[in-house]
Design a protein around this motif. Structure first.
Motif, short mmCIF file in Angstrom:
data_model
loop_
_atom_site.label_atom_id
_atom_site.label_comp_id
_atom_site.label_asym_id
_atom_site.label_seq_id
_atom_site.Cartn_x
_atom_site.Cartn_y
_atom_site.Cartn_z
N ASN A 10 0.83 -1.21 0.00
CA ASN A 10 0.00 0.00 0.00
C ASN A 10 0.87 1.26 0.00
N MET A 26 -10.24 -1.01 -0.16
CA MET A 26 -9.52 -0.86 -1.43
C MET A 26 -10.48 -0.97 -2.61
N ASP A 34 -6.76 3.03 -2.07
CA ASP A 34 -7.16 2.37 -0.82
C ASP A 34 -6.87 3.29 0.35
N HIS A 53 -3.54 5.59 -0.29
CA HIS A 53 -2.55 5.08 -1.23
C HIS A 53 -3.20 4.92 -2.60
#
Length: 226
Positions: A35, A146, A164, A185
C-alpha cells in the motif's frame, strides 16, 4: 512504526479447476511496497508462494519475502486460507483469514498478527476489505478499504488503477504518523504476460509525509503449476 497487512496483491492466485491443484509463484521486485509503504527500506525483494486450490472453492497457501525495518527482522512469512465462489457470471466473493509472522530476531514475533478479509469481484472492478484486531502486535484494531479497476488492453496487457485507505481504529495504540490515524494510497500499474513471465511496471504514492513517497515499482514473476 508503520506496517502492512496483506492486500493480497500479495500473490494469491486462486485457480479453480476441475481438479485440485498446487502452484508456486516466484517474484523479483524492485521494492516490497505494501500500500505504497516500503517493507524493504526501498531495496529489492525476492518473494515466493506455495498455493493449493481445490475444485470446491477452498484454497490455502504460504507466502514469504525478505524485509528490512531497520532492525534485525529480515523475513516475513504469511499463511492464508479462504473460500472463493462465483455468484454469477460477473460477481465473485473471496473470504478468508491470514496470519503474518516475522523472523530474524528474538523479538520479531512480537509483530505477528492475524487478519480477516473479504473481496468482491464485480466484473473488472474489485472492492476489498481487511480487518485486523491486533495490528502488528500493538493491540489496535485496523482496517483497509480498497477499490481497484482493471482495464484490459488485450489478452496479454492490462492496466490496474487503484486507491485504498488504511485506518487505525485505536489511535492511542497505533498511528501511521503523529496525529494521523489513516492514509490514502494510489497506484497505476501496467501488467504484461510474456513467454510465461508476469511483468508489471507502475507508479504508486501516498499522502503520508514522512514515508510512502511516490515510487516506480517493477516486478517480474513466474507461476509454476504441478
Amino acid at each position: 512504526m508503520h506496517r502492512k497487512t496483506l492486500a493480497l496483491l500479495a500473490t494469491l492466485s486462486c485457480s479453480l479447476s476441475a481438479q485440485a491443484e498446487w502452484s508456486s509463484t516466484v517474484t523479483l521486485a524492485s521494492d516490497y511496497l505494501f500500500n505504497g509503504v516500503s517493507q524493504t527500506d526501498e531495496k529489492p525483494a525476492l518473494q515466493a508462494s506455495l498455493d493449493w486450490a481445490g475444485d470446491s472453492g477452498w484454497y490455502a497457501g504460504v507466502w514469504g519475502s525478505n524485509v528490512d525495518f531497520g532492525d534485525d527482522t529480515n523475513l516475513e512469512v504469511d499463511l492464508y486460507a479462504g473460500y472463493y465462489q462465483d455468484i454469477n457470471d460477473s460477481v465473485g466473493l473471496d473470504v478468508g483469514i491470514a496470519q503474518y509472522t516475522y523472523h530474524g530476531a528474538s523479538y520479531s514475533d512480537e509483530g505477528n498478527y492475524a487478519e480477516a478479509y473479504m473481496k468482491w469481484a464485480l466484473g473488472n472492478t474489485e472492492l476489498n476489505f481487511w480487518y485486523a484486531w491486533d495490528y502488528f502486535g500493538t493491540g489496535a484494531g485496523h482496517y483497509i478499504v480498497m477499490l481497484n479497476h482493471t482495464i484490459e488492453i488485450n489478452d496479454d496487457l492490462s492496466v490496474l488503477l487503484g486507491v485504498d485507505r488504511s485506518t487505525s481504529m485505536d489511535s492511542d495504540k497505533f498511528q501511521w504518523e503523529d496525529g494521523e490515524d489513516s492514509y490514502i494510497h494510489w497506484q497505476a500499474t501496467a501488467n504484461y504476460s510474456l513467454s510465461g513471465f508476469d511483468l508489471s511496471l507502475g507508479v504508486q504514492g501516498t499522502d503520508l509525509d514522512t514515508y510512502g513517497d511516490t515510487r516506480v515499482l517493477l516486478t517480474v514473476g513466474r507461476t509454476f503449476s504441478f
